[in-house]
Scaffold this active site. Structure first.
Site, mmCIF file in Angstrom:
data_model
loop_
_atom_site.group_PDB
_atom_site.id
_atom_site.type_symbol
_atom_site.label_atom_id
_atom_site.label_comp_id
_atom_site.label_asym_id
_atom_site.label_seq_id
_atom_site.Cartn_x
_atom_site.Cartn_y
_atom_site.Cartn_z
ATOM 1 N N TYR A 150 0.829 -1.110 -0.095
ATOM 2 C CA TYR A 150 0.156 -0.022 0.023
ATOM 3 C C TYR A 150 0.900 1.279 -0.080
ATOM 4 O O TYR A 150 0.216 2.458 0.235
ATOM 5 C CB TYR A 150 -0.969 0.055 1.245
ATOM 6 C CG TYR A 150 -1.936 -0.949 1.077
ATOM 7 C CD1 TYR A 150 -1.918 -2.077 0.112
ATOM 8 C CD2 TYR A 150 -3.215 -1.163 1.934
ATOM 9 C CE1 TYR A 150 -2.814 -2.821 -0.103
ATOM 10 C CE2 TYR A 150 -4.209 -1.943 1.946
ATOM 11 C CZ TYR A 150 -4.107 -2.944 0.976
ATOM 12 O OH TYR A 150 -5.062 -4.210 1.047
ATOM 13 N N LYS A 201 2.893 -15.357 2.306
ATOM 14 C CA LYS A 201 3.041 -16.213 0.952
ATOM 15 C C LYS A 201 4.400 -16.406 0.725
ATOM 16 O O LYS A 201 4.724 -16.108 -0.461
ATOM 17 C CB LYS A 201 2.194 -15.436 -0.049
ATOM 18 C CG LYS A 201 1.609 -16.301 -1.122
ATOM 19 C CD LYS A 201 0.625 -17.226 -0.743
ATOM 20 C CE LYS A 201 0.232 -18.151 -1.942
ATOM 21 N NZ LYS A 201 -0.179 -19.274 -1.900
ATOM 22 N N ASP A 234 -3.491 -18.382 1.939
ATOM 23 C CA ASP A 234 -4.498 -19.109 1.333
ATOM 24 C C ASP A 234 -4.947 -20.191 2.356
ATOM 25 O O ASP A 234 -6.048 -20.487 2.553
ATOM 26 C CB ASP A 234 -4.083 -19.664 -0.037
ATOM 27 C CG ASP A 234 -2.788 -20.083 -0.045
ATOM 28 O OD1 ASP A 234 -2.124 -20.001 0.970
ATOM 29 O OD2 ASP A 234 -2.553 -20.548 -1.148
ATOM 30 N N ASP A 258 -5.517 -6.791 5.655
ATOM 31 C CA ASP A 258 -6.780 -5.956 5.224
ATOM 32 C C ASP A 258 -7.813 -7.070 4.676
ATOM 33 O O ASP A 258 -8.851 -7.039 5.071
ATOM 34 C CB ASP A 258 -6.509 -5.336 3.950
ATOM 35 C CG ASP A 258 -7.548 -4.231 3.413
ATOM 36 O OD1 ASP A 258 -8.434 -4.189 4.192
ATOM 37 O OD2 ASP A 258 -7.205 -3.485 2.421
ATOM 38 N N ASP A 262 -11.698 -8.448 6.843
ATOM 39 C CA ASP A 262 -12.938 -8.250 6.281
ATOM 40 C C ASP A 262 -13.463 -9.763 6.481
ATOM 41 O O ASP A 262 -14.708 -9.824 6.798
ATOM 42 C CB ASP A 262 -12.814 -7.955 4.929
ATOM 43 C CG ASP A 262 -13.090 -6.631 4.844
ATOM 44 O OD1 ASP A 262 -12.895 -5.761 5.741
ATOM 45 O OD2 ASP A 262 -14.045 -6.113 3.795
#
Ligand SMILES: NC(=O)c1ccc[n+]([C@@H]2O[C@H](COP(=O)([O-])OP(=O)(O)OC[C@H]3O[C@@H](n4cnc5c(N)ncnc54)[C@H](O)[C@@H]3O)[C@@H](O)[C@H]2O)c1
Length: 369
Positions: A150, A201, A234, A258, A262
């Site tokens: 970001y 990851k 994942d 982020d 959610d």
């Protein structure tokens, strides 16, 4: 930004000046209710809070072309004990310029490196998963808030043509990774937790995410009482849905944090109840509900103010008012269990009715104690 003055611990400010930025859409609706609850708590516990509402929103931006006036970031840093934000986003500003300037500006320029998001199920009926109790969904996510994907470094080549190339960089620094991982471990120790899991990851992101691996497991050696573990993001998404009860504290980079938060908010009943703090311990920090400005709900009474009110509770905690913070959270949980909620949680109350009820209960704690 000008050079920082020596930051004063927000707990030591007297009065504790709080910049309130309701923002856009339902941000205004939910902030009004959080302010009511803060006023009730301030009255009940004689807290030295001084709330100051600031007008920086989409209307202000469209009228002036200015997101925040020059020097405002320094004023946040030097004059305020905390910042409270509703939500930003307005369809009249499709590139989200003012929202990015304000939200990302505050996070980045004030170096609020911890995005702290509790995922707590207050009533088993709200969980979309089968057979989960309140105890099964009770974890916190530490999202790195100042680096990662970001940072906005990148560019386009041959933009708009069939040969277009877009490059977007991720930044991970040892200092940045270490401080967010340390914050997660320290919080776990201080709050009697036993497990911290880092997610990345690193199987494909061989450089940046490998740095996370090395820093996290090196740091873990300093916390022998904590079980430190790892999952690829994942696999973690899958496990959060299958068996959320296995997690206590999760730490992740900016983008993965982020997304995970959610997912977490869905486990606890939706965006309407999800709260967050953007922290730099010992400095001015910023508190906001996780949801956005949901423009279609603005002014309709449908917006759930609980995420904003629980974010205000996180702010009270950081300002040294733990008893008030716990009481606000207890009252919100009781309202959820009693079905005294907005429609998103199955209730029939309007936004202001939920706020009124919670403020009344918080004020009533004054009589009961
Ligand atoms: N931190 C922020 O300020 C923030 C975060 C996310 C999105 N946004 C912005 O908000 C605007 C709308 O974005 P979006 O629609 O993708 O996300 P959103 O969070 O505003 O709304 C998504 C949906 O979630 C539900 N919802 C959200 N908050 C709720 C609440 N308090 N009570 C009840 N239901 C609620 C609604 O069904 C809504 O349609 C966009 O401009 C977006 O960029 C801002």
């Amino acid at each position: 930004m000008t050079a920082p003055t020596t930051p004063r611990d927000p707990k030591l400010h007297d009065p504790q000046k709080i910049a309130v930025l309701p923002g856009d859409g339902i941000g205004k609706d939910v902030t009004a209710e959080a302010v009511k609850v803060l006023a009730a708590a301030a009255e009940r516990w004689s807290l030295p809070l001084a709330l100051e509402q600031l007008p920086y929103d989409a209307d202000h931006f469209l009228a002036t072309g200015v997101s925040l006036p020059p020097g405002q970031m320094e004023r946040f840093r030097d004059e305020y004990a905390a910042i409270f934000i509703g939500a930003y986003g307005d369809p009249r500003i499709p590139d989200m310029r003012h929202a990015a300037d304000i939200l990302l500006g505050i996070r980045f320029q004030l170096d609020l490196f911890i995005n702290f998001r509790p995922v707590k199920l207050y009533d088993a009926r709200l969980c979309p998963l089968k057979n989960k109790s309140e105890a099964d969904v009770d974890l916190v996510i530490f999202r790195e808030n100042t680096e990662g994907a970001y940072v906005g470094i990148g560019g386009n080549f041959k933009k708009g043509t069939a040969d277009e190339v877009a490059v977007q960089e991720e930044i991970h620094t040892r200092k940045g990774v270490e401080r967010i991982c340390r914050a997660a471990f320290d919080w776990a120790v201080a709050n009697g937790k036993r497990k911290v899991l880092m997610s990345d990851k690193s199987n494909v992101m061989r450089y940046g995410h490998d740095l996370w691996q090395r820093v996290f497991f090196d740091l873990a050696k300093q916390y022998p009482q904590i079980e430190a573990s790892h999952m690829f993001v994942d696999a973690l998404c899958m496990q959060l849905v299958k068996a959320p009860q296995q997690f206590e504290v999760i730490v992740a980079n900016n983008m993965f944090g982020d997304i995970l938060t959610d997912l977490g908010s869905a486990l606890q009943g939706g965006l309407g109840v999800a709260a967050s703090a953007n922290r730099h311990p010992g400095r001015v920090s910023m508190y906001e509900p996780v949801h956005g400005s949901a423009p279609k709900y603005a002014g309709t009474g449908r917006a759930n103010p609980m995420g904003a009110i629980l974010s205000a509770a996180l702010m009270l905690e950081d300002l040294g008012h733990g008893e008030a913070a716990r009481e606000v959270e207890r009252v919100v949980a009781a309202a959820i269990r009693a079905g005294e909620t907005t429609v998103d949680l199955g209730g029939r109350l309007k936004t202001h009715e939920v706020g009124d009820r919670i403020a009344r209960e918080v004020a009533a704690a004054a009589i009961a104690h």
